[in-house]
Design a protein around this motif. Structure first.
Motif, short mmCIF file in Angstrom:
data_model
loop_
_atom_site.label_atom_id
_atom_site.label_comp_id
_atom_site.label_asym_id
_atom_site.label_seq_id
_atom_site.Cartn_x
_atom_site.Cartn_y
_atom_site.Cartn_z
N UNK A 252 0.18 -0.97 -0.23
CA UNK A 252 -0.13 0.45 0.06
C UNK A 252 0.62 1.12 -0.24
N UNK A 253 1.99 1.41 0.62
CA UNK A 253 2.89 2.53 0.75
C UNK A 253 3.65 2.69 -0.87
N UNK A 254 3.81 1.87 -1.48
CA UNK A 254 4.56 2.23 -2.81
C UNK A 254 3.72 2.39 -3.50
N UNK A 255 2.66 1.18 -3.73
CA UNK A 255 2.11 1.68 -4.78
C UNK A 255 1.12 3.51 -4.91
N UNK A 256 0.98 3.78 -3.78
CA UNK A 256 0.29 4.41 -3.58
C UNK A 256 1.09 6.45 -3.64
N UNK A 257 2.10 5.88 -3.75
CA UNK A 257 3.32 7.01 -3.60
C UNK A 257 3.05 7.65 -4.90
N UNK A 258 3.29 7.81 -6.16
CA UNK A 258 3.02 8.54 -6.80
C UNK A 258 1.70 9.72 -7.07
N UNK A 259 0.69 9.23 -6.58
CA UNK A 259 -0.16 9.41 -6.73
C UNK A 259 -0.40 10.97 -4.96
N UNK A 260 -0.12 10.12 -3.88
CA UNK A 260 1.04 11.12 -2.83
C UNK A 260 1.32 11.55 -3.72
#
Length: 549
Positions: A252-260
């Motif tokens: 969850x941490x890495x996959x949401x990074x670009x959108x965060x």
């Protein structure tokens, strides 16, 4: 010795090692995997037939019970298991009348034959004459053999099947092993170590994010994979789930990074299409190959279909159902959080916290998967912890200049706290019993998920401090790069070591739950994962380089 001759000898050694591993996988896993166990005979009314397999320590690996029997029987009745797909150790068959007390006579059971059907091998078969002749023989009466064991009071028959239960197809085993060994020899012979993707990808940090962040993330991934291996092999780590918590949260941490970092990306169809395509390329090739070997190759097509559709994860594959479901749900989660972020930067964190709490307290009884005795529930809250952590780190901490300056100034203290939290999270989850009050909470998976989020943040918080260097050591990073293949293959690696110990060493040198067994399982699994990542996983996906500033 010249460089060319060293490379050639190395290629030969690696090719032989891989050929041997493939041979043991085919001959001890695929060929000796049981397709079905059938019991044919005449049974009195209301008879229960239980078929189970136990290991050498007497622990039941699986058990199935069926109701059979009729008052008037004109032909033998057939009962048996579904597809087992496990190597058979000891087969135990029990007969008992259901609904009767233990002192009642269960009546006669006349066995017609016992069959163990196996792919790629001759079925293991006991005929009625062989069973009758055995129990009438002097060997049985003198108790000089343990091929059968019979208890007249419980009507239980136990078959000793520690040897191969069929006649394996040696041509198939040796032929495939030689072909794969030759292929690996050619690849290694014509490759430099620096060109092997599993090693070259360890130095991609500056091309993707930053070297420090890339190394720390791979270090955490490696630690998670090693902890999962420990949970199946290391003494005292039987119930540790810290590795799984780390794997779920870091997803969850890495996959949401670009959108965060840039919430406008979520509104671009091209970005969503790229996200879904990359996720499918990342997991499907290796996962489908494993399912093909484990289930299609053993003719268990119904189980294979459920695995292909991610509605079942047998054994250690159960997290795959969780991961794939989260992959597909994440864009919808991010649509909400990115919109909330435009209203207030703290609103996504609040929403994710509330959603995690709601899922944890109200959705624990929802079981959408067919994962057998393993978890059938969906740990969505753990993945949401990862998304929440991404907002905390990339949106709050990364943009707080004063906080980062303070953290950098007291980097040694931060490292000390990080090490203490990480070590206690691991050792108190397994080999060392924590204080009662701590154990009451630490035993809960949601607490492990919070601790996993803290470990990830600690690894990134102060680049260059000694905790970051510790978590980014070469061994952790090397496992982290090949972590997905390592996780999928560690069960086979454990079985290879166990079978090598039983069939080759025959000295009990690598007993289960010893550190020697851990090391051997790690080495075998790592070699397989290195090859699988380099030439199965890696060709299907590519890292996107960080855009030039």
């Amino acid at each position: 010795m010249t460089q060319g001759s060293r490379t050639n000898w190395l290629a030969i050694a690696v090719g032989l090692a891989v050929a041997l591993m493939v041979y043991f996988v085919i001959s001890t896993w695929v060929q000796n995997t049981v397709a079905r166990v059938l019991v044919v005979g005449y049974f009195p009314s209301d008879t229960q037939v239980s078929v189970s397999s136990v290991n050498k320590d007497g622990q039941v690996r699986w058990r199935e019970t069926y109701q059979v029997g009729a008052n008037i029987v004109s032909k033998p009745q057939i009962t048996g298991t579904r597809r087992v797909n496990l190597p058979l150790n000891y087969l135990r068959i029990e007969f008992q009348q259901s609904g009767s007390d233990t002192t009642a006579d269960p009546g006669p059971v006349a066995l017609h034959n016992i069959q163990v059907r196996m792919p790629y091998a001759t079925s293991f078969f006991y005929s009625a004459n062989r069973i009758r002749d055995y129990f009438d023989s002097e060997q049985y009466l003198a108790n000089k053999t343990n091929e059968f064991e019979y208890d007249p009071e419980s009507q239980r028959i136990t078959l000793n099947t520690t040897q191969a239960v069929g006649e394996p197809n040696w041509v198939l085993s040796i032929g495939i092993s030689i072909l794969i060994g030759l292929g690996i020899w050619l690849i290694v012979k014509n490759s430099a170590w620096t060109e092997i993707p599993a090693f070259s990808d360890m130095s991609l940090g500056n091309n993707i994010s930053s070297a420090a962040e890339f190394n720390a993330i791979n270090g955490v991934r490696g630690l998670a994979a090693i902890l999962v291996l420990f949970s199946h092999t290391a003494p005292g780590f039987e119930n540790v789930r810290m590795g799984l918590a780390l794997l779920f949260v870091i997803s969850g941490f890495l996959l949401s990074k670009p959108f965060v970092i840039d919430n406008r990306k979520i509104y671009s169809w091209a970005n969503l299409e790229r996200y879904v395509t990359k996720r499918l390329k990342r997991i499907l090739p290796m996962y489908y190959l494993y399912v093909f070997i484990a289930y299609v190759a053993t003719f268990d097509f119904s189980t294979a279909a459920r695995h292909f559709l991610f509605v079942q994860g047998a054994g250690h594959l159960w997290p795959m159902t969780q991961i794939f479901t989260f992959y597909m749900l994440l864009p919808f989660v991010l649509l909400i959080t990115c919109f909330a972020h435009r209203l207030h930067r703290l609103l996504p964190i609040a929403l994710l916290a509330v959603a995690s709490y709601f899922w944890l307290t109200h959705m624990v009884d929802w079981e959408p998967y067919y994962n057998g005795r393993f978890s059938n529930t969906f740990f969505l809250y753990t993945f949401l912890f990862g998304v929440l952590t991404s907002y905390v780190y990339y949106d709050l901490i990364s943009n707080a200049t004063r906080l980062r300056t303070w953290l950098q100034r007291y980097g040694a203290l931060v490292a000390l706290v990080s090490v203490v939290v990480t070590l206690l999270s691991i050792v108190w989850s397994a080999p060392i019993k924590p204080p009662a009050l701590v154990h009451m909470y630490l035993d809960k998976f949601w607490v492990k998920s919070i601790l996993a989020a803290m470990i990830i943040v600690f690894a990134l918080l102060v680049p260059g401090n000694w905790f970051a260097k510790l978590i980014s050591n070469w061994w952790f990073r090397s496992v982290g790069v090949v972590g997905f293949s390592f996780y999928l293959l560690h069960g086979i690696g454990i079985d290879i070591v166990r079978n090598l110990n039983d069939t080759v060493l025959q000295m009990g040198m690598l007993e289960d739950r010893t550190w020697g067994f851990v090391l051997a399982s790690f080495l075998v699994t790592y070699v397989m994962a290195l090859i699988a990542y380099s030439w199965v996983e890696r060709p299907f996906f590519g890292y996107r380089r960080k855009p030039a500033k």
